[in-house]
Design a protein around this motif. Structure first.
Motif, PDB file in Angstrom:
ATOM      1  N   GLU A  80       2.130   2.514  -2.951  1.00 43.04           N
ATOM      2  CA  GLU A  80       3.332   2.778  -3.743  1.00 43.04           C
ATOM      3  C   GLU A  80       4.076   3.996  -3.203  1.00 43.04           C
ATOM      4  OE1 GLU A  80       4.149   2.391  -8.421  1.00 43.04           O
ATOM      5  OE2 GLU A  80       2.787   4.045  -7.909  1.00 43.04           O
ATOM      6  N   ARG A  81       3.347   5.023  -2.805  1.00 45.02           N
ATOM      7  CA  ARG A  81       3.987   6.222  -2.263  1.00 45.02           C
ATOM      8  C   ARG A  81       4.646   5.923  -0.913  1.00 45.02           C
ATOM      9  NH1 ARG A  81      -0.096   9.356  -2.552  1.00 45.02           N
ATOM     10  NH2 ARG A  81      -0.735   9.547  -0.370  1.00 45.02           N
ATOM     11  N   THR A  82       4.054   5.042  -0.133  1.00 43.14           N
ATOM     12  CA  THR A  82       4.599   4.716   1.182  1.00 43.14           C
ATOM     13  C   THR A  82       5.853   3.857   1.095  1.00 43.14           C
ATOM     14  OG1 THR A  82       2.360   4.767   2.106  1.00 43.14           O
ATOM     15  CG2 THR A  82       4.058   3.700   3.432  1.00 43.14           C
ATOM     16  N   TRP A  83       5.840   2.858   0.199  1.00 42.09           N
ATOM     17  CA  TRP A  83       6.895   1.849   0.220  1.00 42.09           C
ATOM     18  C   TRP A  83       7.801   1.852  -1.000  1.00 42.09           C
ATOM     19  CZ3 TRP A  83       7.826   0.260   4.792  1.00 42.09           C
ATOM     20  CH2 TRP A  83       6.797   0.210   5.728  1.00 42.09           C
ATOM     21  N   GLY A  84       7.429   2.560  -2.057  1.00 46.89           N
ATOM     22  CA  GLY A  84       8.312   2.694  -3.210  1.00 46.89           C
ATOM     23  C   GLY A  84       8.779   1.371  -3.779  1.00 46.89           C
ATOM     24  N   SER A  85      10.074   1.298  -4.067  1.00 42.58           N
ATOM     25  CA  SER A  85      10.620   0.111  -4.719  1.00 42.58           C
ATOM     26  C   SER A  85      10.608  -1.118  -3.817  1.00 42.58           C
ATOM     27  CB  SER A  85      12.056   0.381  -5.180  1.00 42.58           C
ATOM     28  OG  SER A  85      12.888   0.694  -4.064  1.00 42.58           O
ATOM     29  N   ARG A  86      10.477  -0.940  -2.525  1.00 47.57           N
ATOM     30  CA  ARG A  86      10.423  -2.102  -1.620  1.00 47.57           C
ATOM     31  C   ARG A  86       9.199  -2.973  -1.914  1.00 47.57           C
ATOM     32  NH1 ARG A  86      13.850  -1.585   2.960  1.00 47.57           N
ATOM     33  NH2 ARG A  86      14.526   0.564   3.392  1.00 47.57           N
ATOM     34  N   ALA A  87       8.143  -2.373  -2.433  1.00 44.34           N
ATOM     35  CA  ALA A  87       6.899  -3.106  -2.672  1.00 44.34           C
ATOM     36  C   ALA A  87       6.919  -3.902  -3.965  1.00 44.34           C
ATOM     37  CB  ALA A  87       5.719  -2.132  -2.688  1.00 44.34           C
ATOM     38  N   GLY A  88       7.799  -3.549  -4.907  1.00 47.27           N
ATOM     39  CA  GLY A  88       7.834  -4.254  -6.178  1.00 47.27           C
ATOM     40  C   GLY A  88       6.846  -3.690  -7.180  1.00 47.27           C
ATOM     41  N   GLN A  89       6.478  -4.521  -8.148  1.00 44.21           N
ATOM     42  CA  GLN A  89       5.624  -4.091  -9.244  1.00 44.21           C
ATOM     43  C   GLN A  89       4.206  -3.777  -8.787  1.00 44.21           C
ATOM     44  OE1 GLN A  89       6.532  -3.598 -12.505  1.00 44.21           O
ATOM     45  NE2 GLN A  89       4.443  -2.847 -12.861  1.00 44.21           N
ATOM     46  N   ARG A  90       3.723  -2.627  -9.161  1.00 42.84           N
ATOM     47  CA  ARG A  90       2.352  -2.223  -8.829  1.00 42.84           C
ATOM     48  C   ARG A  90       1.353  -3.056  -9.626  1.00 42.84           C
ATOM     49  NH1 ARG A  90       0.009   3.929  -8.757  1.00 42.84           N
ATOM     50  NH2 ARG A  90      -2.181   3.479  -9.175  1.00 42.84           N
ATOM     51  N   PRO A  91       0.372  -3.678  -8.966  1.00 38.74           N
ATOM     52  CA  PRO A  91      -0.620  -4.495  -9.688  1.00 38.74           C
ATOM     53  C   PRO A  91      -1.655  -3.637 -10.393  1.00 38.74           C
ATOM     54  CG  PRO A  91      -1.116  -4.481  -7.356  1.00 38.74           C
ATOM     55  CD  PRO A  91       0.176  -3.721  -7.511  1.00 38.74           C
ATOM     56  N   ALA A  92      -2.432  -4.272 -11.259  1.00 34.99           N
ATOM     57  CA  ALA A  92      -3.426  -3.542 -12.051  1.00 34.99           C
ATOM     58  C   ALA A  92      -4.638  -3.135 -11.226  1.00 34.99           C
ATOM     59  CB  ALA A  92      -3.859  -4.384 -13.243  1.00 34.99           C
ATOM     60  N   THR A  93      -4.967  -3.934 -10.184  1.00 30.80           N
ATOM     61  CA  THR A  93      -6.149  -3.653  -9.376  1.00 30.80           C
ATOM     62  C   THR A  93      -5.756  -3.417  -7.932  1.00 30.80           C
ATOM     63  OG1 THR A  93      -6.529  -6.013  -8.940  1.00 30.80           O
ATOM     64  CG2 THR A  93      -7.671  -5.037 -10.839  1.00 30.80           C
ATOM     65  N   ASN A  94      -6.612  -2.695  -7.194  1.00 33.84           N
ATOM     66  CA  ASN A  94      -6.371  -2.461  -5.785  1.00 33.84           C
ATOM     67  C   ASN A  94      -6.584  -3.752  -4.992  1.00 33.84           C
ATOM     68  OD1 ASN A  94      -5.775   0.440  -5.329  1.00 33.84           O
ATOM     69  ND2 ASN A  94      -7.718   0.695  -6.409  1.00 33.84           N
ATOM     70  N   THR A  95      -5.810  -3.945  -3.937  1.00 34.06           N
ATOM     71  CA  THR A  95      -5.904  -5.152  -3.126  1.00 34.06           C
ATOM     72  C   THR A  95      -7.304  -5.338  -2.560  1.00 34.06           C
ATOM     73  OG1 THR A  95      -3.565  -5.108  -2.558  1.00 34.06           O
ATOM     74  CG2 THR A  95      -5.006  -6.305  -1.067  1.00 34.06           C
TER      75      THR A  95
END
Length: 233
Positions: free
Chosen positions: A176-191
């Protein structure tokens, strides 16, 4: 551990052979370097299929069997952060990638690449320049997560463990810090948890080894420990 066994990218090789800094490095290591000597980066993967010049999938199976007879387990590498510009997903699933636009490509050609009429972000660590031979996958994209799970399951069937390269880049906080809004909604769990834990639970004696690199990994200690606890042995 087998690092670099997957199918290399012809496009990645061509990009490397146009990079003067890399060419200088190649010539220092091999004074009579020729373009055909460049077999490509192990981290610029076109497909997660064993390269034919290494014997293909059958050759890997034989090698694994011979290692097992000697009490040695085979660990294969996986790079979930990015893929080569000519990976099939680029044309088949462009939504899997961090997107850019024409202005990005014009103003920052080092960090963005145009492929098939679309502009994509090149893969990167937030503290270093982008890697121009790979495109950035979007760790927050739900469809990508399911597809990566299939790739991981396929790799897991060919080895005794997987090393997840650059695992820390997939932590939600870092991505999220790297890509901000380009990444979209942050999911609940780590990939890493979503994609690797099912394989770890399904296969007996199967190992997962997250590879954690970077000058500020210490700043994400809590997230890294979480990923290690949930995916490693």
């Amino acid at each position: 551990m087998a690092d670099g066994g997957w199918e290399r990218s012809p496009t990645g090789i061509a990009i490397a052979n146009r990079n003067n800094s890399l060419l200088d490095d190649f010539k220092r290591a091999l004074p009579d370097f020729r373009p055909q000597d460049n077999v490509g980066s192990a981290y610029c993967v076109r497909r997660y299929v064993v390269d034919e010049h290494l014997g293909g999938p059958e050759g890997l199976a034989i090698a694994r069997h011979e290692l097992a007879k000697r009490g040695i387990r085979l660990i294969l590498d996986f790079v979930p952060n990015h893929v080569a510009l000519d990976h099939p997903w680029v044309s088949e699933h462009p939504e899997f990638f961090i997107q850019g636009n024409a202005d990005d490509a014009k103003n920052d050609p080092v960090s963005f690449a145009q492929v098939g009429g679309r502009v994509f972000a090149c893969g990167r660590d937030p503290y270093f320049p982008a890697w121009q031979d790979v495109l950035q996958l979007n760790a927050f994209q739900p469809g990508l997560r399911q597809t990566v799970l299939g790739s991981v399951s396929s790799i897991a069937g060919q080895c005794d463990g997987i090393r997840c390269d650059m695992a820390m880049l997939l932590l939600n906080s870092i991505f999220e810090r790297t890509w901000g809004s380009r990444a979209g909604q942050r999911p609940a769990t780590n990939t890493g948890v979503t994609c690797f834990l099912p394989s770890r639970k399904r296969i007996l004696n199967f190992s997962l080894l997250p590879k954690l690199l970077g000058p500020r990994v210490g700043a994400t200690t809590t997230g890294v420990r979480l990923l290690l606890r949930q995916t490693a042995l």
